[in-house]
Design an enzyme around this catalytic site. Sequence first.
Site, mmCIF file in Angstrom:
data_model
loop_
_atom_site.group_PDB
_atom_site.id
_atom_site.type_symbol
_atom_site.label_atom_id
_atom_site.label_comp_id
_atom_site.label_asym_id
_atom_site.label_seq_id
_atom_site.Cartn_x
_atom_site.Cartn_y
_atom_site.Cartn_z
ATOM 1 N N ARG A 277 -7.704 3.677 13.318
ATOM 2 C CA ARG A 277 -6.792 4.786 13.554
ATOM 3 C C ARG A 277 -6.220 4.801 14.969
ATOM 4 O O ARG A 277 -5.060 5.199 15.158
ATOM 5 C CB ARG A 277 -7.506 6.119 13.282
ATOM 6 C CG ARG A 277 -8.021 6.283 11.870
ATOM 7 C CD ARG A 277 -6.921 6.249 10.846
ATOM 8 N NE ARG A 277 -7.423 6.545 9.498
ATOM 9 C CZ ARG A 277 -6.725 6.412 8.394
ATOM 10 N NH1 ARG A 277 -5.474 5.975 8.452
ATOM 11 N NH2 ARG A 277 -7.263 6.691 7.215
ATOM 12 N N GLU B 56 -9.207 4.059 -2.315
ATOM 13 C CA GLU B 56 -7.984 3.856 -3.084
ATOM 14 C C GLU B 56 -8.282 3.182 -4.415
ATOM 15 O O GLU B 56 -9.355 2.622 -4.630
ATOM 16 C CB GLU B 56 -6.988 2.983 -2.306
ATOM 17 C CG GLU B 56 -6.636 3.509 -0.924
ATOM 18 C CD GLU B 56 -5.464 2.759 -0.305
ATOM 19 O OE1 GLU B 56 -4.648 2.183 -1.072
ATOM 20 O OE2 GLU B 56 -5.353 2.749 0.936
ATOM 21 N N ASP C 110 -8.939 0.308 2.025
ATOM 22 C CA ASP C 110 -7.990 -0.179 3.034
ATOM 23 C C ASP C 110 -8.490 0.261 4.411
ATOM 24 O O ASP C 110 -8.086 1.298 4.937
ATOM 25 C CB ASP C 110 -6.602 0.378 2.750
ATOM 26 C CG ASP C 110 -5.521 -0.361 3.520
ATOM 27 O OD1 ASP C 110 -5.690 -1.564 3.762
ATOM 28 O OD2 ASP C 110 -4.503 0.261 3.858
ATOM 29 N N LYS D 164 -4.054 -1.967 10.214
ATOM 30 C CA LYS D 164 -4.366 -2.041 8.791
ATOM 31 C C LYS D 164 -4.639 -3.469 8.315
ATOM 32 O O LYS D 164 -5.327 -3.662 7.304
ATOM 33 C CB LYS D 164 -3.177 -1.502 7.982
ATOM 34 C CG LYS D 164 -2.892 -0.039 8.188
ATOM 35 C CD LYS D 164 -3.792 0.806 7.331
ATOM 36 C CE LYS D 164 -3.294 2.234 7.255
ATOM 37 N NZ LYS D 164 -4.095 3.056 6.339
ATOM 38 N N ASP E 64 0.849 -1.189 0.000
ATOM 39 C CA ASP E 64 0.000 0.000 0.000
ATOM 40 C C ASP E 64 0.880 1.232 0.000
ATOM 41 O O ASP E 64 1.848 1.329 0.765
ATOM 42 C CB ASP E 64 -0.911 -0.004 1.231
ATOM 43 C CG ASP E 64 -2.054 0.986 1.087
ATOM 44 O OD1 ASP E 64 -2.577 1.140 -0.024
ATOM 45 O OD2 ASP E 64 -2.441 1.602 2.102
ATOM 46 N N GLU F 115 -9.846 12.552 7.547
ATOM 47 C CA GLU F 115 -9.776 13.890 6.976
ATOM 48 C C GLU F 115 -11.125 14.596 7.012
ATOM 49 O O GLU F 115 -11.205 15.791 7.311
ATOM 50 C CB GLU F 115 -9.291 13.815 5.537
ATOM 51 C CG GLU F 115 -7.887 13.265 5.367
ATOM 52 C CD GLU F 115 -7.611 12.908 3.930
ATOM 53 O OE1 GLU F 115 -7.178 13.792 3.171
ATOM 54 O OE2 GLU F 115 -7.848 11.739 3.549
ATOM 55 N N GLN G 223 -3.620 2.066 15.070
ATOM 56 C CA GLN G 223 -2.520 2.503 14.223
ATOM 57 C C GLN G 223 -1.665 3.561 14.915
ATOM 58 O O GLN G 223 -0.417 3.496 14.872
ATOM 59 C CB GLN G 223 -3.077 3.059 12.913
ATOM 60 C CG GLN G 223 -2.032 3.559 11.931
ATOM 61 C CD GLN G 223 -2.656 4.180 10.680
ATOM 62 O OE1 GLN G 223 -3.871 4.196 10.530
ATOM 63 N NE2 GLN G 223 -1.831 4.696 9.800
ATOM 64 N N THR H 80 -8.783 -5.673 3.880
ATOM 65 C CA THR H 80 -8.690 -4.768 2.743
ATOM 66 C C THR H 80 -9.664 -5.280 1.700
ATOM 67 O O THR H 80 -9.559 -6.433 1.272
ATOM 68 C CB THR H 80 -7.262 -4.739 2.159
ATOM 69 O OG1 THR H 80 -6.346 -4.310 3.167
ATOM 70 C CG2 THR H 80 -7.187 -3.807 0.960
ATOM 71 N N HIS I 52 -3.853 14.199 0.587
ATOM 72 C CA HIS I 52 -4.059 13.337 1.752
ATOM 73 C C HIS I 52 -2.882 13.437 2.716
ATOM 74 O O HIS I 52 -3.065 13.588 3.935
ATOM 75 C CB HIS I 52 -4.251 11.893 1.298
ATOM 76 C CG HIS I 52 -4.302 10.903 2.416
ATOM 77 N ND1 HIS I 52 -5.332 10.864 3.338
ATOM 78 C CD2 HIS I 52 -3.437 9.911 2.773
ATOM 79 C CE1 HIS I 52 -5.114 9.894 4.207
ATOM 80 N NE2 HIS I 52 -3.970 9.302 3.890
ATOM 81 N N GLU J 168 -10.400 4.042 3.600
ATOM 82 C CA GLU J 168 -9.452 4.718 2.725
ATOM 83 C C GLU J 168 -9.859 4.402 1.293
ATOM 84 O O GLU J 168 -9.827 3.241 0.871
ATOM 85 C CB GLU J 168 -8.014 4.275 2.991
ATOM 86 C CG GLU J 168 -7.487 4.790 4.318
ATOM 87 C CD GLU J 168 -5.998 4.570 4.505
ATOM 88 O OE1 GLU J 168 -5.421 5.251 5.375
ATOM 89 O OE2 GLU J 168 -5.420 3.732 3.778
#
Length: 408
Positions: A229, A193, A225, A245, A120, A351, A232, A249, A127, A191
């Site tokens: 948080r 992607e 993904d 993570k 990844d 975000e 993480q 996925t 971002h 996420e």
Amino acid sequence: MTRTWLGGAANEPDHPFGVSTLPYGVVVTGGQPQPAVRIGDSALLLRPATEALLPEHAGLFAGGNLDAFLAAGHDSWVDVRTAVTGWLTDDAHRELLEPLLIPLAGLPAVLPFSVADYVDFYASEHHARNVGQIFRPDSDSLLPNWKHLPVGYHGRAGTVVVSGADVRRPRGQRKGAEGVEFGPSKSLDIEAEVGFVVGVGSSQGRPAPITDFTRHVFGVVLLNDWSARDIQAWEYVPLGPFLGKSFATSISAWITPLAALETARAPAVPREPAPLPYLDDTGDSWNLDLSIEVRLNGELISRPPFAAMYWTGAQMMAHMTVNGASLRTGDLFGSGTVSGPERDQRGSLLELSWGGSQPFTLSDGFARSYLADGDEVVMTATAPGPEGARIGIAEVRGRITSALDGTG
């Protein structure tokens, strides 16, 4: 616009899966998984179709996934796509092929290939700057290496799941107000992607250059993904993402081939400083004009623009192999979160809620900073195709279920 004898919606220019797209996947029919190509809202079974009309390639579809086809290489990919396009646009093949078309409604989604390795990246400047401002507000939002190379990490291939699979809320360590805690993640995120699927591998010790992108990479999927948080944030120093993570996925069930995206190629974004020679894509950029939409419980919350990405898939591949690391059939590498400059273009809840400090409210009246149990996230994307058509990237969908009980 090229038309198919199927008629109906598949011939509308805004249908994402018309004859200009033709993504590949796997459907289950008669209790058996079979490789297929999607046209409109149906799937053409490739094993019997090639046995009858393209016998020299029939062996590529004898198994229950796309692995053999991916490994066959660029010439075979071109041969099959050209043949399928001809079959679906020439009425002479209609009588033979109509019985081989399977309606997709109600069919289970199937992971279309065996995932070998998963990497990844972190390729969106918007971002990366947003994350930097959230977590390092008093320092430069970009770390010194970011504009010199596509930053990435190696993920866990064994927990890549197909669109539609439920995602269980992970448990793990996090730092709480009174010390280290263990329990379900309180900050579960998405996420948005784009994933790149490798067809032909490379030899260990021999880098795969940008110019060989279409020789190695077969096509693209949408990729979510999922990210815990809080887990993480506690674990990632000094070695990077791990359990926050690796729990899941999600990817699309259909792979859109690069061959369908030639008309979606876009100029590279301005880069300063100029990339090193092995990352220089001047005159041959594989930036893609993909319009992504993210929906939470059916409500549109973001429109991330992939054309704003700083690093392209070709550059990611070149960097991933520049040290001599090899590619394998079935390798999957993700772009990292796609975000644009506007608030409604942010590709993660981190975000959108600015680290939880600015919750957003959905039409049901409930505020969100991160995902709640029962939430369903759906990502879709389209790109400009030939003669005004739209090219679709198949959706990636996932619903959050409650964490397992217990603390063991």
